[in-house]
Design a protein around this motif. Structure first.
Motif, PDB file in Angstrom:
ATOM      1  N   ASP A 262       0.835  -1.195   0.000  1.00 42.02           N
ATOM      2  CA  ASP A 262       0.000   0.000   0.000  1.00 42.02           C
ATOM      3  C   ASP A 262       0.872   1.248   0.000  1.00 42.02           C
ATOM      4  O   ASP A 262       2.097   1.188  -0.125  1.00 42.02           O
ATOM      5  CB  ASP A 262      -0.995  -0.032   1.164  1.00 42.02           C
ATOM      6  N   TRP A 263       0.223   2.404   0.172  1.00 43.10           N
ATOM      7  CA  TRP A 263       0.920   3.693   0.040  1.00 43.10           C
ATOM      8  C   TRP A 263       1.585   4.147   1.341  1.00 43.10           C
ATOM      9  O   TRP A 263       2.131   5.241   1.402  1.00 43.10           O
ATOM     10  CB  TRP A 263      -0.074   4.758  -0.435  1.00 43.10           C
ATOM     11  N   CYS A 264       1.534   3.306   2.396  1.00 40.36           N
ATOM     12  CA  CYS A 264       2.081   3.714   3.688  1.00 40.36           C
ATOM     13  C   CYS A 264       3.567   3.400   3.831  1.00 40.36           C
ATOM     14  O   CYS A 264       4.127   3.506   4.918  1.00 40.36           O
ATOM     15  CB  CYS A 264       1.287   3.066   4.822  1.00 40.36           C
ATOM     16  N   ILE A 265       4.193   2.986   2.751  1.00 38.19           N
ATOM     17  CA  ILE A 265       5.640   2.772   2.744  1.00 38.19           C
ATOM     18  C   ILE A 265       6.167   3.319   1.417  1.00 38.19           C
ATOM     19  O   ILE A 265       5.489   3.222   0.392  1.00 38.19           O
ATOM     20  CB  ILE A 265       5.996   1.269   2.908  1.00 38.19           C
ATOM     21  N   SER A 266       7.347   3.911   1.458  1.00 39.77           N
ATOM     22  CA  SER A 266       7.909   4.467   0.222  1.00 39.77           C
ATOM     23  C   SER A 266       8.440   3.335  -0.658  1.00 39.77           C
ATOM     24  O   SER A 266       8.847   2.279  -0.153  1.00 39.77           O
ATOM     25  CB  SER A 266       9.046   5.437   0.542  1.00 39.77           C
ATOM     26  N   PRO A 267       8.441   3.542  -1.974  1.00 42.35           N
ATOM     27  CA  PRO A 267       9.019   2.535  -2.870  1.00 42.35           C
ATOM     28  C   PRO A 267      10.456   2.181  -2.489  1.00 42.35           C
ATOM     29  O   PRO A 267      10.837   1.004  -2.492  1.00 42.35           O
ATOM     30  CB  PRO A 267       8.969   3.209  -4.242  1.00 42.35           C
ATOM     31  N   GLN A 268      11.219   3.182  -2.136  1.00 37.85           N
ATOM     32  CA  GLN A 268      12.638   2.965  -1.798  1.00 37.85           C
ATOM     33  C   GLN A 268      12.770   2.061  -0.571  1.00 37.85           C
ATOM     34  O   GLN A 268      13.612   1.154  -0.542  1.00 37.85           O
ATOM     35  CB  GLN A 268      13.345   4.310  -1.545  1.00 37.85           C
ATOM     36  N   MET A 269      11.938   2.296   0.440  1.00 40.99           N
ATOM     37  CA  MET A 269      12.002   1.491   1.655  1.00 40.99           C
ATOM     38  C   MET A 269      11.554   0.057   1.370  1.00 40.99           C
ATOM     39  O   MET A 269      12.122  -0.906   1.877  1.00 40.99           O
ATOM     40  CB  MET A 269      11.134   2.129   2.738  1.00 40.99           C
ATOM     41  N   ALA A 270      10.515  -0.080   0.534  1.00 39.75           N
ATOM     42  CA  ALA A 270      10.023  -1.418   0.176  1.00 39.75           C
ATOM     43  C   ALA A 270      11.119  -2.201  -0.549  1.00 39.75           C
ATOM     44  O   ALA A 270      11.319  -3.393  -0.289  1.00 39.75           O
ATOM     45  CB  ALA A 270       8.778  -1.298  -0.695  1.00 39.75           C
ATOM     46  N   ARG A 271      11.831  -1.541  -1.432  1.00 38.65           N
ATOM     47  CA  ARG A 271      12.945  -2.201  -2.140  1.00 38.65           C
ATOM     48  C   ARG A 271      14.042  -2.597  -1.150  1.00 38.65           C
ATOM     49  O   ARG A 271      14.603  -3.696  -1.229  1.00 38.65           O
ATOM     50  CB  ARG A 271      13.536  -1.261  -3.195  1.00 38.65           C
ATOM     51  N   GLU A 272      14.318  -1.703  -0.225  1.00 39.23           N
ATOM     52  CA  GLU A 272      15.374  -1.979   0.765  1.00 39.23           C
ATOM     53  C   GLU A 272      14.995  -3.195   1.622  1.00 39.23           C
ATOM     54  O   GLU A 272      15.806  -4.092   1.850  1.00 39.23           O
ATOM     55  CB  GLU A 272      15.577  -0.740   1.646  1.00 39.23           C
ATOM     56  N   PHE A 273      13.733  -3.231   2.079  1.00 38.88           N
ATOM     57  CA  PHE A 273      13.291  -4.338   2.945  1.00 38.88           C
ATOM     58  C   PHE A 273      13.281  -5.677   2.217  1.00 38.88           C
ATOM     59  O   PHE A 273      13.498  -6.718   2.825  1.00 38.88           O
ATOM     60  CB  PHE A 273      11.881  -4.058   3.489  1.00 38.88           C
ATOM     61  N   THR A 274      12.992  -5.646   0.904  1.00 42.81           N
ATOM     62  CA  THR A 274      12.886  -6.906   0.154  1.00 42.81           C
ATOM     63  C   THR A 274      14.178  -7.261  -0.575  1.00 42.81           C
ATOM     64  O   THR A 274      14.269  -8.334  -1.172  1.00 42.81           O
ATOM     65  CB  THR A 274      11.728  -6.842  -0.865  1.00 42.81           C
ATOM     66  N   GLY A 275      15.157  -6.379  -0.538  1.00 44.89           N
ATOM     67  CA  GLY A 275      16.450  -6.672  -1.161  1.00 44.89           C
ATOM     68  C   GLY A 275      16.350  -6.962  -2.647  1.00 44.89           C
ATOM     69  O   GLY A 275      17.209  -7.651  -3.213  1.00 44.89           O
TER      70      GLY A 275
END
Length: 342
Positions: A262-275
């Motif tokens: 959803d929109w409550c996380i930034s794309p950059q952070m989502a990429r970082e968390f999922t590697g």
């Protein structure tokens, strides 16, 4: 043979000429042609009549230009297949007159024969597949066990799901037996959908965000992982546990091919968390589709710049709303097609 297989290639982590795009709830309530059918047929007649479900599924392909069709159905067909009555009242949402409260209630649920009891979904998938004639992939779906438990215990929608959580916290063994039953029938249901023509399946855990990170690991995540494991050799699986950004790292290690966010996380952070180990899908705020079209285009560009163009499917962070103008939905899709070119 698929003429447009962008979605499936993105789920496999392959390079694509551009970012694929579709919208959750794209088949339905914001489209004038859907509203005409809604005026003539009640909700479950639309869902249970393969010709109507197919017609509705195809509308956004023809009118909005998305890169995938998602079968018109509802997550609450699973409680129906398990023997529970589900009512859909206009303006009030779904309700289940008889709720689950005890182990005896769980024991009475049906888990066999879902392919037969929900045969109309398989017929709609087969007919839609035929009508699509390879234009775009077809997505099947189901509700996740935790979200289905919420409805079966609460009996209706809720902002907080207090009764469902009380049930889980005071009768954990009963809750887990219910979650397992839902998981088992959902696996059989999704396998039947793939057999009927679905190219990929999505699991909607709309109310996963009602749980704390610790409780998500107990009551939601294990069952999502079971479903992904069971389907991995049948079709790519997209998990969408809304509001659970904290679980991205764990889910990236799963058998799923994609995670909706959803929109409550930034794309950059989502990429970082999922590697960058898994394809991400999302995360445009559906409310932003009500902004002026130039603002929509700008926000789409920022979203794609944030995620990058590999292992990415552009989508909303939840379902499209009824009051979104069709030309705004089209503008979203067209902006992805323009800015998502490699």
């Amino acid at each position: 043979m698929l003429k447009n297989d962008l979605l499936l290639r993105a789920l496999r982590g392959e390079e694509t000429e551009r970012v694929p795009v579709w919208m959750m709830r794209q088949a339905g309530r914001y489209l004038p042609d859907y509203l005409k059918l809604k005026a003539r047929y009640d909700f479950f007649t639309r869902v249970e009549t393969p010709e109507l479900a197919t017609q509705i599924t195809l509308q956004p392909i023809d009118q909005v230009g998305v890169d995938a069709a998602i079968i018109f159905s509802d997550i609450l067909v699973i409680p129906q297949a398990m023997g529970k009555q589900v009512l859909m009242e206009e303006g009030r949402g779904p309700s289940l007159p008889s709720v689950i409260a005890t182990q005896q209630d769980v024991d009475a649920l049906i888990t066999e024969g879902v392919e037969e009891s929900l045969k109309y979904v398989m017929q709609a998938l087969a007919l839609t597949k035929q009508e699509l004639n390879g234009r775009v992939p077809l997505i099947g779906f189901a509700g996740a066990p935790w979200t289905i438990l919420c409805y079966m215990v609460e009996g209706k929608g809720s902002k907080t799901w207090d009764k469902a959580k009380q049930f889980a916290y005071t009768q954990p063994a009963v809750a887990h037996s219910l979650l397992q039953k839902i998981t088992d029938i959902t696996i059989a249901y999704l396998k039947a959908q793939v057999k009927a023509g679905a190219d990929t399946v999505q699991v909607f855990d709309s109310w996963a965000g009602s749980l704390s990170p610790a409780d998500f690991k107990v009551y939601a995540q294990p069952y999502l992982l079971q479903i992904a494991d069971a389907l991995k050799d049948d079709a790519p699986v997209i998990l969408f546990p809304k509001g659970t950004w904290y679980a991205l790292k764990d889910l990236a290690e799963s058998s799923a091919s994609g995670i909706g966010i959803d929109w409550c996380i930034s794309p950059q952070m989502a990429r970082e968390f999922t590697g960058n180990k898994i394809t991400l899908q999302g995360n445009f705020d559906p409310s932003k589709l009500l902004a002026p079209i130039p603002e929509i285009r700008k926000a789409v560009k920022e979203m794609i710049d944030g995620f990058g163009k590999t292992r990415y499917i552009a989508n909303l962070g939840h379902g499209i709303m009824p009051n979104v103008p069709v030309d705004h939905a089209k503008a979203f899709v067209e902006a992805v097609k323009e800015f998502g070119v490699r």
